[in-house]
Design a protein around this motif. Structure first.
Motif, PDB file in Angstrom:
ATOM      1  N   GLY A  68       4.719   5.361   9.279  1.00  0.00           N
ATOM      2  CA  GLY A  68       5.807   5.363   8.303  1.00  0.00           C
ATOM      3  C   GLY A  68       5.276   5.111   6.909  1.00  0.00           C
ATOM      4  N   VAL A  69       5.268   3.876   6.502  1.00  0.00           N
ATOM      5  CA  VAL A  69       4.674   3.449   5.235  1.00  0.00           C
ATOM      6  C   VAL A  69       3.439   2.632   5.590  1.00  0.00           C
ATOM      7  CG1 VAL A  69       4.991   2.118   3.124  1.00  0.00           C
ATOM      8  CG2 VAL A  69       6.917   3.385   4.096  1.00  0.00           C
ATOM      9  N   ASP A  70       2.250   3.091   5.155  1.00  0.00           N
ATOM     10  CA  ASP A  70       1.035   2.380   5.569  1.00  0.00           C
ATOM     11  C   ASP A  70       0.897   1.068   4.800  1.00  0.00           C
ATOM     12  OD1 ASP A  70      -0.515   2.757   3.101  1.00  0.00           O
ATOM     13  OD2 ASP A  70      -0.660   4.850   3.694  1.00  0.00           O
ATOM     14  N   ARG A  76       0.743  -1.932  -2.409  1.00  0.00           N
ATOM     15  CA  ARG A  76       0.971  -1.374  -3.753  1.00  0.00           C
ATOM     16  C   ARG A  76       2.397  -1.669  -4.221  1.00  0.00           C
ATOM     17  NH1 ARG A  76      -0.571   3.292  -2.603  1.00  0.00           N
ATOM     18  NH2 ARG A  76      -2.722   3.094  -3.368  1.00  0.00           N
ATOM     19  N   GLY A  77       3.372  -1.499  -3.322  1.00  0.00           N
ATOM     20  CA  GLY A  77       4.760  -1.775  -3.682  1.00  0.00           C
ATOM     21  C   GLY A  77       4.984  -3.237  -4.018  1.00  0.00           C
ATOM     22  N   VAL A  78       4.344  -4.133  -3.267  1.00  0.00           N
ATOM     23  CA  VAL A  78       4.478  -5.565  -3.533  1.00  0.00           C
ATOM     24  C   VAL A  78       3.875  -5.915  -4.895  1.00  0.00           C
ATOM     25  CG1 VAL A  78       3.665  -7.840  -2.796  1.00  0.00           C
ATOM     26  CG2 VAL A  78       4.610  -6.258  -1.108  1.00  0.00           C
ATOM     27  N   ARG A  79       2.741  -5.307  -5.232  1.00  0.00           N
ATOM     28  CA  ARG A  79       2.108  -5.608  -6.516  1.00  0.00           C
ATOM     29  C   ARG A  79       2.920  -5.068  -7.693  1.00  0.00           C
ATOM     30  NH1 ARG A  79       0.487  -9.209  -4.384  1.00  0.00           N
ATOM     31  NH2 ARG A  79      -1.579  -9.599  -3.552  1.00  0.00           N
ATOM     32  N   LEU A  80       3.666  -3.989  -7.479  1.00  0.00           N
ATOM     33  CA  LEU A  80       4.513  -3.448  -8.539  1.00  0.00           C
ATOM     34  C   LEU A  80       5.655  -4.398  -8.895  1.00  0.00           C
ATOM     35  CD1 LEU A  80       4.719   0.344  -7.559  1.00  0.00           C
ATOM     36  CD2 LEU A  80       3.538  -0.669  -9.529  1.00  0.00           C
ATOM     37  N   LEU A  81       5.950  -5.344  -8.020  1.00  0.00           N
ATOM     38  CA  LEU A  81       6.987  -6.335  -8.315  1.00  0.00           C
ATOM     39  C   LEU A  81       6.555  -7.282  -9.425  1.00  0.00           C
ATOM     40  CD1 LEU A  81       8.000  -7.295  -4.658  1.00  0.00           C
ATOM     41  CD2 LEU A  81       9.253  -5.803  -6.229  1.00  0.00           C
ATOM     42  N   ARG A  82       5.229  -7.372  -9.620  1.00  0.00           N
ATOM     43  CA  ARG A  82       4.651  -8.215 -10.671  1.00  0.00           C
ATOM     44  C   ARG A  82       5.140  -9.665 -10.588  1.00  0.00           C
ATOM     45  NH1 ARG A  82       1.803  -4.882 -13.727  1.00  0.00           N
ATOM     46  NH2 ARG A  82       2.431  -2.702 -13.899  1.00  0.00           N
ATOM     47  N   ARG A  83       5.188 -10.172  -9.371  1.00  0.00           N
ATOM     48  CA  ARG A  83       5.597 -11.562  -9.169  1.00  0.00           C
ATOM     49  C   ARG A  83       4.495 -12.501  -9.637  1.00  0.00           C
ATOM     50  NH1 ARG A  83      10.349 -12.209  -5.727  1.00  0.00           N
ATOM     51  NH2 ARG A  83       9.676 -14.375  -5.599  1.00  0.00           N
ATOM     52  N   GLN A  84       4.884 -13.636 -10.172  1.00  0.00           N
ATOM     53  CA  GLN A  84       3.923 -14.671 -10.562  1.00  0.00           C
ATOM     54  C   GLN A  84       4.323 -16.001  -9.939  1.00  0.00           C
ATOM     55  OE1 GLN A  84       1.066 -14.367 -12.086  1.00  0.00           O
ATOM     56  NE2 GLN A  84       1.368 -12.134 -12.335  1.00  0.00           N
ATOM     57  N   GLU A 103     -10.643   0.899  -2.704  1.00  0.00           N
ATOM     58  CA  GLU A 103      -9.259   1.308  -2.913  1.00  0.00           C
ATOM     59  C   GLU A 103      -8.301   0.139  -2.708  1.00  0.00           C
ATOM     60  OE1 GLU A 103      -6.371   5.026  -1.506  1.00  0.00           O
ATOM     61  OE2 GLU A 103      -7.926   4.252  -0.146  1.00  0.00           O
ATOM     62  N   ALA A 104      -8.579  -0.679  -1.704  1.00  0.00           N
ATOM     63  CA  ALA A 104      -7.716  -1.819  -1.416  1.00  0.00           C
ATOM     64  C   ALA A 104      -7.924  -2.942  -2.423  1.00  0.00           C
ATOM     65  CB  ALA A 104      -7.974  -2.324  -0.002  1.00  0.00           C
ATOM     66  N   VAL A 105      -9.181  -3.219  -2.783  1.00  0.00           N
ATOM     67  CA  VAL A 105      -9.497  -4.336  -3.669  1.00  0.00           C
ATOM     68  C   VAL A 105      -8.845  -4.159  -5.040  1.00  0.00           C
ATOM     69  CG1 VAL A 105     -11.399  -5.430  -4.937  1.00  0.00           C
ATOM     70  CG2 VAL A 105     -11.613  -5.015  -2.487  1.00  0.00           C
ATOM     71  N   GLN A 106      -8.654  -2.918  -5.477  1.00  0.00           N
ATOM     72  CA  GLN A 106      -8.000  -2.663  -6.768  1.00  0.00           C
ATOM     73  C   GLN A 106      -6.588  -3.233  -6.816  1.00  0.00           C
ATOM     74  OE1 GLN A 106      -8.159   1.578  -7.334  1.00  0.00           O
ATOM     75  NE2 GLN A 106     -10.370   1.602  -7.726  1.00  0.00           N
ATOM     76  N   LEU A 107      -5.961  -3.386  -5.632  1.00  0.00           N
ATOM     77  CA  LEU A 107      -4.595  -3.908  -5.560  1.00  0.00           C
ATOM     78  C   LEU A 107      -4.564  -5.416  -5.316  1.00  0.00           C
ATOM     79  CD1 LEU A 107      -3.076  -1.009  -3.427  1.00  0.00           C
ATOM     80  CD2 LEU A 107      -2.778  -1.413  -5.884  1.00  0.00           C
ATOM     81  N   ALA A 108      -5.724  -6.028  -5.367  1.00  0.00           N
ATOM     82  CA  ALA A 108      -5.861  -7.489  -5.284  1.00  0.00           C
ATOM     83  C   ALA A 108      -5.184  -8.116  -4.073  1.00  0.00           C
ATOM     84  CB  ALA A 108      -5.329  -8.130  -6.570  1.00  0.00           C
TER      85      ALA A 108
END
Length: 407
Positions: A68-70, A76-84, A103-108
């Motif tokens: 479905g959604v990998d 990536r979607g969680v990081r777009l939330l820009r939560r702090q 590729e994964a490490v770029q998304l921290a």
């Protein structure tokens, strides 16, 4: 009721993993670290997205290879939330090549862990993320609901029972199986070969849809070879984390010991008979060992009943085993999707299911009858049974089979 000693607020954890056995292992590992954690568990990325529309977890543990959604898209979607501070996210993956890691490490991600997982390493990370400054959390077992009797308790547990208690100490078994190069599969098989619950779970895990194998795995050796040393060790260690995996009540320990003894005798006789008749002796051994799955599952549920505040005596234990063992065993074999051929051989230990009497079915039925006999019981009557007559096995042959096992 829950007692918390110097613990942080209760964390909410989302686990997204396609493989049912890995999912269950992660579930138990999280609860072993934080027994009070609020867990949401799902098998695909779309379910995870739907859950996170309602809340943002304190920790996400997700497989990169989700349908479905990998897991990478989920991160990536969680990081777009820009939560702090950023949402803590452990990404699990079968990929360890440099391009996939970059590729994964770029998304921290909080951690990028490759499969098969290092259980101790993952546990350490979870302790760091879910506990603070050595905090400890103690959770009491929920008490029985008012008016619930043992029959109602067992009826409710039949379709969701976790299986039987453990016969072997899996931590010691894994430790004894380790060499310079890690866990040795042959040594691990020798350590686990007598445990019905471990054997059934590993066979079920090896036959799960995520393994994408056409040929069913029907023995412990086949299952271990397919799963590999690390994943096999992880799965069996995960079993020890489950509540009720280790029996503590003396009466239930005695009952389980008798069931284990009969199962091991049945398995041993099945292997000797199969070798004599030139049949698949490993599969016959496995079927004999798994004959008591239902009995052991009932025993484990009876321990849960005790821990929740119920009472037991020997007569009640005997009645529960007689009334529920067959149904529990059938439910487990079906839910775990054990191979049909193996299920038929397990059933043959007790009775014939069809009018087609294969030599394996007859051998298993004969082994089952021998397993229920004491080592000094006469064998003449058994030699006159339908199974023995069709296999052309006489009393002297049966005596030789028994002597080989005793020796």
């Amino acid at each position: 009721m829950m007692t918390v000693v110097e613990a942080p607020s209760v964390p909410r954890v989302l686990i997204a993993e396609a493989d049912p056995w890995a999912r269950e292992m992660l579930n138990e590992l999280v609860l072993d670290v934080r027994c009070d954690a609020q867990l949401d568990v799902c098998s695909d990325g779309k379910q995870a997205v739907e859950l996170m529309r309602g809340y943002i977890p304190d920790l996400v543990i997700a497989s990169r290879e989700l349908p479905g959604v990998d897991g990478l898209s989920l991160l990536r979607g969680v990081r777009l939330l820009r939560r702090q501070p950023p949402v803590r996210f452990i990404l699990l993956s079968n990929r360890n090549d440099s391009a996939s890691v970059r590729e994964a490490v770029q998304l921290a991600p909080t951690a990028y862990l490759t499969k098969p997982l290092n259980m101790e390493g993952l546990r350490h990370r979870l302790e760091t993320l879910l506990l603070q400054d050595g905090a400890q959390v103690a959770c009491e077992i929920p008490a029985l609901a008012p008016g619930v009797g043992l029959d109602g308790f067992l009826e409710k547990r039949r379709e969701v029972a976790d299986g039987g208690p453990l016969f072997v100490d899996v931590a010691q078994a894994v430790a004894r199986s380790k060499g310079a190069a890690g866990v040795d599969l042959k040594l691990l098989e020798q350590e686990l070969i007598n445990d019905p619950h471990v054997t059934a779970v590993l066979i079920a895990a090896a036959n799960s849809a995520s393994q994408h194998q056409g040929k069913p795995q029907q023995t412990l050796g086949q299952a271990l070879a397919l799963l590999g040393a690390t994943q096999s060790a992880n799965l069996v260690q995960g079993l020890a984390l489950k509540r009720g995996a280790i029996l503590t009540d003396p009466s239930l320990i005695l009952q389980a010991s008798e069931i284990w003894d009969v199962s091991r005798r049945t398995a041993g006789y099945a292997r000797i008979l199969a070798r004599t008749l030139e049949l698949d002796h490993e599969r016959c051994y496995c079927a004999g060992l798994l004959r008591g799955l239902g009995d052991l599952a009932v025993i484990r549920c009876l321990q849960d009943w005790l821990h929740a505040g119920g009472t037991l005596d020997d007569a009640t234990i005997a009645r529960a085993l007689e009334q529920y063992s067959a149904a529990f065993g059938s439910a487990l074999r079906t839910r775990w999707r054990l191979p049909l051929e193996l299920r038929e051989l397990i059933a043959a230990v007790y009775q014939y299911n069809t009018g087609v009497y294969t030599r394996e079915v007859l051998a298993m039925n004969l082994a089952g009858q021998m397993g229920r006999l004491g080592v000094e019981d006469p064998l003449e009557a058994l030699a006159k049974s339908k199974s023995a007559r069709l296999l052309k096995i006489g009393a002297s042959d049966l005596e030789r089979v028994r002597n080989k096992l005793v020796a």
